[in-house]
Design an enzyme around this catalytic site. Structure first.
Site, mmCIF file in Angstrom:
data_model
loop_
_atom_site.group_PDB
_atom_site.id
_atom_site.type_symbol
_atom_site.label_atom_id
_atom_site.label_comp_id
_atom_site.label_asym_id
_atom_site.label_seq_id
_atom_site.Cartn_x
_atom_site.Cartn_y
_atom_site.Cartn_z
ATOM 1 N N ARG A 1 -6.952 -0.601 -7.209
ATOM 2 C CA ARG A 1 -7.353 0.486 -6.454
ATOM 3 C C ARG A 1 -7.597 1.860 -7.086
ATOM 4 N NH1 ARG A 1 -4.115 1.081 -0.358
ATOM 5 N NH2 ARG A 1 -6.114 1.932 -0.065
ATOM 6 N N GLN B 1 -2.263 2.684 9.967
ATOM 7 C CA GLN B 1 -1.065 2.807 9.226
ATOM 8 C C GLN B 1 -0.002 3.504 10.077
ATOM 9 O OE1 GLN B 1 -3.809 3.183 7.797
ATOM 10 N NE2 GLN B 1 -3.748 2.568 5.520
ATOM 11 N N ARG C 1 0.948 -1.247 0.068
ATOM 12 C CA ARG C 1 -0.041 0.131 -0.110
ATOM 13 C C ARG C 1 0.791 1.246 0.102
ATOM 14 N NH1 ARG C 1 2.326 2.159 3.736
ATOM 15 N NH2 ARG C 1 0.630 3.674 3.680
ATOM 16 N N GLY C 2 0.281 2.191 -0.136
ATOM 17 C CA GLY C 2 0.890 3.640 -0.269
ATOM 18 C C GLY C 2 1.049 4.145 -1.806
ATOM 19 N N ALA C 3 0.811 5.168 -2.097
ATOM 20 C CA ALA C 3 0.516 5.317 -3.579
ATOM 21 C C ALA C 3 1.981 4.922 -4.362
ATOM 22 C CB ALA C 3 0.360 6.704 -3.790
ATOM 23 N N ASP D 1 -2.004 10.719 -2.677
ATOM 24 C CA ASP D 1 -2.427 9.785 -3.631
ATOM 25 C C ASP D 1 -2.302 10.092 -4.970
ATOM 26 O OD1 ASP D 1 -2.892 8.359 -0.707
ATOM 27 O OD2 ASP D 1 -2.676 6.615 -2.096
ATOM 28 N N ASN E 1 -5.438 12.364 0.054
ATOM 29 C CA ASN E 1 -4.525 11.610 1.068
ATOM 30 C C ASN E 1 -5.526 10.683 2.069
ATOM 31 O OD1 ASN E 1 -1.947 10.700 1.615
ATOM 32 N ND2 ASN E 1 -2.120 11.795 3.520
ATOM 33 N N LYS E 2 -4.724 9.898 2.638
ATOM 34 C CA LYS E 2 -5.492 9.139 3.718
ATOM 35 C C LYS E 2 -6.640 9.837 4.457
ATOM 36 C CE LYS E 2 -5.324 5.661 4.167
ATOM 37 N NZ LYS E 2 -6.393 4.790 3.500
HETATM 38 O O1 MRU Z 1 -4.731 3.008 2.063
HETATM 39 P P1 MRU Z 1 -3.049 3.496 1.906
HETATM 40 O O2 MRU Z 1 -2.248 2.891 3.257
HETATM 41 O O3 MRU Z 1 -2.576 2.921 0.824
HETATM 42 O O4 MRU Z 1 -3.036 5.017 1.968
HETATM 43 C C1 MRU Z 1 -1.790 5.555 1.862
HETATM 44 C C2 MRU Z 1 -1.666 7.086 1.941
HETATM 45 O O5 MRU Z 1 -2.712 7.544 2.358
HETATM 46 C C3 MRU Z 1 -0.406 7.490 1.941
HETATM 47 O O6 MRU Z 1 -0.376 8.911 2.827
HETATM 48 C C4 MRU Z 1 -0.130 8.014 0.505
HETATM 49 O O7 MRU Z 1 -0.214 6.893 -0.484
HETATM 50 C C5 MRU Z 1 1.290 8.491 0.324
HETATM 51 S S1 MRU Z 1 2.494 7.437 0.363
HETATM 52 C C6 MRU Z 1 3.988 8.051 0.010
#
Ligand code: MRU
Length: 343
Positions: free
Chosen positions: A91, A194, A48-50, A235, A245-246
């Site tokens: 996603r 997270q 996970r994470g963009a 993201d 973002n999250k």
């Molecule tokens: O649902 P996730 O864990 O994939 O969400 C991740 C985030 O929101 C991060 O802050 C974002 O992807 C930036 S990662 C460098």
């Protein structure tokens, strides 16, 4: 400083992903050799994470090409399409996923013969470029931070969420090494935790002082003057500087504005989507209600409880003081300033 773990690794013809659902209790690596499986690993939050999603997707395209070529060496470009579509749908919010597939697809026309070697080189380039971008953003972002700062971060935008080093955590790592940051606060980030599970663990590995706070403690932390910056990843960033973002980032940013605390969004150019005028066009992923009606499989709400579970929110550009990318810093972002950096 290299991490002792890697979220995404290419290993002897297979893709190895660190299973982030199990951290920090267990450090388990899973091996993949099909595009379909990698897409499912993205949907299910193994990776996970963009940026990390984008890098895993690039390697998944290698598998898709391998299998399509094995099936029909003449028509592999056509046969690969359903797999790429399945991958793209894994996603919706992180644009790095479709960006990486488009980058890989660009190479298709130039390939003669077996595509695997050529596409693998491309995927490795995407991976290496992401690490280099993070290090550059780390340097640029640290320049904005005053000595003795305390900062709040949300979710995990670290090495676990990228090719390595991290975006928001890259800035935090770099600023800490320069003696500019004294302490980090990680908000726990309901419902996947997270912040609690990943950011806390990552910063502990680097011996960076970190305290965990519940998401709703952020306003109090800001009111007491404890933090000077909110530093987060993204993201997808629209052409006017609105940043997805999250879930919970928007709420932190509103609180930051109220308390005069600065907001920094750190993301590589692969997260910028200049095709969208504003954040209202960013697709927001909604995940299953069971992620919030139960905690680690233990029900916390009545049976058959309805719940709304958006995984991301959009922070409007007017709440953001700086967008830090490897191509430069956009202060007080708006469409004109964004266009001057991203054409
Ligand atoms: O649902 P996730 O864990 O994939 O969400 C991740 C985030 O929101 C991060 O802050 C974002 O992807 C930036 S990662 C460098």
């Amino acid at each position: 400083m290299a991490e002792s773990f890697a979220a995404v690794q290419w290993n002897k013809g297979m893709l190895t992903l660190l299973d982030q659902r199990k951290l920090p209790q267990e450090l388990i690596y899973l091996d993949y050799d099909s595009c379909h499986e990698v897409a499912d690993a993205i949907t299910n939050m193994v990776v996970r994470g963009a940026p990390a999603i984008g890098i895993a997707a690039a390697y998944a395209v290698v598998f898709a090409a391998r299998h399509a070529y094995q099936e029909d060496i003449e028509n592999w470009r056509k046969l690969i399409e359903p797999a790429l579509q399945y991958l793209a749908d894994a996603r919706p919010t992180a644009v790095n996923l479709s960006w990486a597939i488009a980058e890989m697809r660009q190479a298709f026309d130039e390939i003669t013969g077996d595509p695997e070697h050529y596409l693998l080189e491309q995927a490795k380039r995407i991976h290496q470029d992401d690490i280099a971008a993070n290090q550059q953003m780390g340097r640029l972002g640290a320049e904005l931070i005053q000595p003795n700062s305390h900062v709040l971060t949300h979710c995990n935008a670290g090495a676990l969420a990228t090719g390595g080093y991290g975006t928001a955590l890259g800035v935090i790592r770099s600023a800490y090494q320069k003696g500019l940051i004294d302490h980090v606060y990680a908000s726990e980030t309901r419902p996947w935790m997270q912040g609690a599970r990943l950011t806390s663990w990552e910063l502990q590995q680097d011996a960076i002082p970190v305290s965990l706070v519940i998401d709703s403690a952020a306003a109090t932390l800001m009111h007491s003057g404890t933090v000077q910056w909110l530093i987060v990843g993204s993201d997808r960033i629209a052409a006017n500087g609105d940043a997805a973002n999250k879930i919970g980032t928007y709420s932190h940013a509103v609180n930051a504005k109220h308390h005069g605390i600065k907001v920094m969004v750190v993301a590589p150019s692969s997260t910028v989507d200049m095709s969208l005028e504003s954040g209202s066009q960013i697709p927001i992923e909604h995940r299953t209600a069971s992620e919030i009606t139960a905690i680690q499989q233990m029900p916390v709400a009545p049976k058959n409880m309805d719940a709304i579970n958006p995984a991301f929110d959009v922070t409007p550009a007017e709440l953001i003081d700086a967008i830090v990318t490897e191509k430069g810093v956009v202060n007080k972002p708006d469409t004109e300033k964004m266009r001057s950096v991203f054409h």
